[in-house]
Scaffold this motif. Structure first.
Motif, PDB file in Angstrom:
ATOM      1  N   VAL A  76     -28.829 -29.554  34.821  1.00  0.00           N
ATOM      2  CA  VAL A  76     -29.797 -29.113  33.818  1.00  0.00           C
ATOM      3  C   VAL A  76     -30.151 -30.293  32.908  1.00  0.00           C
ATOM      4  N   ALA A  77     -29.147 -31.043  32.509  1.00  0.00           N
ATOM      5  CA  ALA A  77     -29.379 -32.187  31.632  1.00  0.00           C
ATOM      6  C   ALA A  77     -30.262 -33.220  32.321  1.00  0.00           C
ATOM      7  N   GLU A  78     -30.008 -33.449  33.595  1.00  0.00           N
ATOM      8  CA  GLU A  78     -30.834 -34.417  34.317  1.00  0.00           C
ATOM      9  C   GLU A  78     -32.292 -33.987  34.328  1.00  0.00           C
ATOM     10  N   GLU A  79     -32.501 -32.703  34.584  1.00  0.00           N
ATOM     11  CA  GLU A  79     -33.874 -32.188  34.595  1.00  0.00           C
ATOM     12  C   GLU A  79     -34.516 -32.364  33.219  1.00  0.00           C
ATOM     13  N   ALA A  80     -33.785 -31.997  32.170  1.00  0.00           N
ATOM     14  CA  ALA A  80     -34.321 -32.110  30.813  1.00  0.00           C
ATOM     15  C   ALA A  80     -34.606 -33.575  30.468  1.00  0.00           C
ATOM     16  N   GLN A  81     -33.679 -34.432  30.833  1.00  0.00           N
ATOM     17  CA  GLN A  81     -33.843 -35.854  30.534  1.00  0.00           C
ATOM     18  C   GLN A  81     -35.064 -36.421  31.252  1.00  0.00           C
ATOM     19  N   ARG A  82     -35.292 -35.945  32.464  1.00  0.00           N
ATOM     20  CA  ARG A  82     -36.467 -36.395  33.212  1.00  0.00           C
ATOM     21  C   ARG A  82     -37.737 -36.015  32.450  1.00  0.00           C
ATOM     22  N   ARG A  83     -37.794 -34.775  31.999  1.00  0.00           N
ATOM     23  CA  ARG A  83     -38.979 -34.326  31.239  1.00  0.00           C
ATOM     24  C   ARG A  83     -39.145 -35.134  29.964  1.00  0.00           C
ATOM     25  N   PHE A  84     -38.019 -35.391  29.308  1.00  0.00           N
ATOM     26  CA  PHE A  84     -38.035 -36.159  28.069  1.00  0.00           C
ATOM     27  C   PHE A  84     -38.648 -37.530  28.323  1.00  0.00           C
ATOM     28  N   ARG A  85     -38.158 -38.193  29.355  1.00  0.00           N
ATOM     29  CA  ARG A  85     -38.618 -39.542  29.658  1.00  0.00           C
ATOM     30  C   ARG A  85     -40.102 -39.546  30.002  1.00  0.00           C
ATOM     31  N   GLU A  87     -42.372 -37.535  28.992  1.00  0.00           N
ATOM     32  CA  GLU A  87     -43.190 -37.325  27.798  1.00  0.00           C
ATOM     33  C   GLU A  87     -43.254 -38.579  26.933  1.00  0.00           C
ATOM     34  N   ILE A  88     -42.111 -39.246  26.790  1.00  0.00           N
ATOM     35  CA  ILE A  88     -42.083 -40.483  26.010  1.00  0.00           C
ATOM     36  C   ILE A  88     -43.049 -41.498  26.619  1.00  0.00           C
ATOM     37  N   GLU A  89     -42.957 -41.656  27.933  1.00  0.00           N
ATOM     38  CA  GLU A  89     -43.783 -42.667  28.583  1.00  0.00           C
ATOM     39  C   GLU A  89     -45.261 -42.310  28.501  1.00  0.00           C
ATOM     40  N   ALA A  90     -45.553 -41.017  28.565  1.00  0.00           N
ATOM     41  CA  ALA A  90     -46.950 -40.592  28.423  1.00  0.00           C
ATOM     42  C   ALA A  90     -47.463 -40.945  27.037  1.00  0.00           C
ATOM     43  N   ALA A  91     -46.620 -40.689  26.033  1.00  0.00           N
ATOM     44  CA  ALA A  91     -47.035 -40.993  24.661  1.00  0.00           C
ATOM     45  C   ALA A  91     -47.275 -42.491  24.494  1.00  0.00           C
ATOM     46  N   LEU A  92     -46.421 -43.298  25.092  1.00  0.00           N
ATOM     47  CA  LEU A  92     -46.584 -44.752  24.974  1.00  0.00           C
ATOM     48  C   LEU A  92     -47.833 -45.220  25.717  1.00  0.00           C
ATOM     49  N   ALA A  93     -48.130 -44.550  26.823  1.00  0.00           N
ATOM     50  CA  ALA A  93     -49.333 -44.913  27.571  1.00  0.00           C
ATOM     51  C   ALA A  93     -50.583 -44.651  26.742  1.00  0.00           C
ATOM     52  N   GLU A  94     -50.494 -43.677  25.846  1.00  0.00           N
ATOM     53  CA  GLU A  94     -51.633 -43.349  24.984  1.00  0.00           C
ATOM     54  C   GLU A  94     -51.718 -44.288  23.786  1.00  0.00           C
ATOM     55  N   THR A  95     -50.705 -45.133  23.631  1.00  0.00           N
ATOM     56  CA  THR A  95     -50.689 -46.072  22.510  1.00  0.00           C
ATOM     57  C   THR A  95     -50.530 -47.486  23.057  1.00  0.00           C
ATOM     58  N   PRO A  96     -51.578 -48.004  23.679  1.00  0.00           N
ATOM     59  CA  PRO A  96     -51.463 -49.326  24.291  1.00  0.00           C
ATOM     60  C   PRO A  96     -51.702 -50.437  23.287  1.00  0.00           C
ATOM     61  N   LEU A 109     -41.822 -41.480  17.146  1.00  0.00           N
ATOM     62  CA  LEU A 109     -42.522 -40.225  16.916  1.00  0.00           C
ATOM     63  C   LEU A 109     -42.457 -39.322  18.142  1.00  0.00           C
ATOM     64  N   ALA A 110     -42.693 -39.900  19.313  1.00  0.00           N
ATOM     65  CA  ALA A 110     -42.636 -39.099  20.545  1.00  0.00           C
ATOM     66  C   ALA A 110     -41.236 -38.537  20.743  1.00  0.00           C
ATOM     67  N   TYR A 111     -40.241 -39.376  20.454  1.00  0.00           N
ATOM     68  CA  TYR A 111     -38.840 -38.957  20.551  1.00  0.00           C
ATOM     69  C   TYR A 111     -38.592 -37.737  19.670  1.00  0.00           C
ATOM     70  N   LEU A 112     -38.998 -37.853  18.427  1.00  0.00           N
ATOM     71  CA  LEU A 112     -38.725 -36.768  17.487  1.00  0.00           C
ATOM     72  C   LEU A 112     -39.524 -35.507  17.810  1.00  0.00           C
ATOM     73  N   ARG A 141     -28.770 -43.998  33.884  1.00  0.00           N
ATOM     74  CA  ARG A 141     -29.840 -44.935  34.201  1.00  0.00           C
ATOM     75  C   ARG A 141     -31.094 -44.620  33.387  1.00  0.00           C
ATOM     76  N   ASP A 142     -31.468 -43.350  33.367  1.00  0.00           N
ATOM     77  CA  ASP A 142     -32.640 -42.926  32.607  1.00  0.00           C
ATOM     78  C   ASP A 142     -32.539 -43.357  31.156  1.00  0.00           C
ATOM     79  N   ASN A 143     -31.366 -43.135  30.597  1.00  0.00           N
ATOM     80  CA  ASN A 143     -31.161 -43.479  29.202  1.00  0.00           C
ATOM     81  C   ASN A 143     -31.241 -44.983  29.002  1.00  0.00           C
ATOM     82  N   ALA A 144     -30.621 -45.712  29.902  1.00  0.00           N
ATOM     83  CA  ALA A 144     -30.622 -47.170  29.783  1.00  0.00           C
ATOM     84  C   ALA A 144     -32.047 -47.715  29.807  1.00  0.00           C
ATOM     85  N   GLU A 145     -32.903 -47.087  30.595  1.00  0.00           N
ATOM     86  CA  GLU A 145     -34.286 -47.561  30.662  1.00  0.00           C
ATOM     87  C   GLU A 145     -34.990 -47.391  29.322  1.00  0.00           C
ATOM     88  N   LEU A 146     -34.757 -46.253  28.685  1.00  0.00           N
ATOM     89  CA  LEU A 146     -35.381 -46.037  27.382  1.00  0.00           C
ATOM     90  C   LEU A 146     -34.852 -47.036  26.361  1.00  0.00           C
TER      91      LEU A 146
END
Lengths: 219, 219
Positions: A76-85, A87-96, A109-112, A141-146
DNA sequence: CCGCTATGTAATCGTCGATTACATTTCGTG
DNA sequence: CACGAAATGTAATCGACGATTACATAGCGG
């Protein structure tokens, strides 16, 4: 009312060929994870039995897919973490933006925002109480990337002379502690005690991040 | 070894008059809270039954003193919070500096030190998952006093023109989020993932607090 | 077509929180 | 001082849970 009878599929009633269920239930593992995610989102206790109930399956069935409760929670955590990541990356893509501090800010901000809109999932990911964190390589790994992502932003900011302090690790930890602490204060219900209204929280999150950025920026 | 026998005081063997045990077990309530505190300190799950076992009492006995598990946990939290507050105030008494920012810093350090040396107690106090937080007036009051303490420090600092921003509430929340987040990162086992060694943590705590103070101080 | 493996069921165990009926101790009041 | 009420603890029981085991069934491959 008939006395609860054995609930096996009727002997020769083959499933419709239209839906290709490879096995008895058809990817029960997936269904269990989704059920558990939904349970968490509802704020309910996540129990293996309840997940099994929602999947219309016997209480022992999940243990064919997960050796124990911890393993289910880890999935469950892996699935949630995937969604989290995502969303974060999408937000960053919108802020180039070229400004690394602006991107750092957007990250926070995206994190919060995600943490406050998916409190139960955030808790499962981060609290380290639902399963043994060392077990999931994907999560690590996911966390380390962030982490690496924010490290790069800060290094870039330092190169451009945007920071007054050169201790990037300290800034990194402080920034993470700030957003993590804010997210957890919300999660743990501290804000009512602090006189922060419900609708005020997201604005306060922005303000706190701005304050931090201003605090580390060159003066 | 004799087979564990009923451990009631022998019929007519009156207790020594020196210790005034008012009832059967002699303040079972107190003993249960201590047992639960110890359980938590050991990192074990705190269960009513285990506390009862340690008090050498039947599994149902605790429910004479606490209506449910939550109430026991709330009592444990009150005890822990009391110790927390005592330690913070002692630390502040040792830092009678006139500089409000120095006292603010000392507060943060004392907060983090206690949280890192009593992780399980800190978790029970703050996580809001072990009992319904609204129930304990004492806990609420104790917490409000600590909040008021830092509010006064900040107001004083602002009066003396030590801060570059006048938004004290924002500074207050950010500061709290910072220390709370740091404490929880330690609690939730995030630091190993961040490349922060065990012996390094306390020093990092000081550094993070210094960074924050420097960030809000007049420039 | 047959047997092996993946998957699900049923039954069972031990732990936990919680409730109830009952026993015993303590205390206050007459 | 005695007696009854209140306080406190025990025993038995319930339902939910995680976990394990023996057994049943579905689907795949030789």
């Amino acid at each position: 009312m008939p006395k609860l009878v054995r609930q096996t599929p009727k002997p020769r009633a083959r499933r419709q060929a239209s839906e290709a269920r490879p096995y008895h239930h058809g990817d029960l593992r997936r269904v269990l994870i989704d059920a558990a995610l939904q349970l968490a989102a509802e704020g309910a206790e996540v129990s293996v039995r309840e997940a099994a109930r929602r999947a219309a399956v016997s209480p022992g069935a999940p243990f064919r897919h997960f050796p124990n409760r911890d393993a289910l929670m880890a999935a469950v955590a892996e699935e949630a973490q995937r969604r989290f990541r995502v969303e974060i990356e999408a937000a960053l893509a919108e802020t180039p933006s070229a400004d690394p501090l602006a991107r750092f800010c957007a990250f926070g901000l995206a994190y919060l925002r995600w943490a406050m809109r998916n409190p139960a999932h955030f808790e499962i990911i981060s609290s380290g109480r639902y399963f043994t964190h060392g077990s999931s390589a994907e999560l690590t790994r996911d966390n380390a990337e962030l982490v690496a992502l924010t490290e790069r932003m800060l290094a870039e900011a330092a190169e451009q002379g945007l920071l007054w302090s050169g201790d990037l690790k300290r800034i990194q930890i402080a920034g993470r502690a700030l957003v993590y602490g804010f997210a957890r204060m919300n999660l743990d219900g501290h804000f009512p005690r602090w006189g922060v209204e419900e609708g005020e929280i997201e604005r306060m999150a922005e303000g706190v991040i701005d304050l931090f950025i201003a605090g580390i920026a060159k003066r």
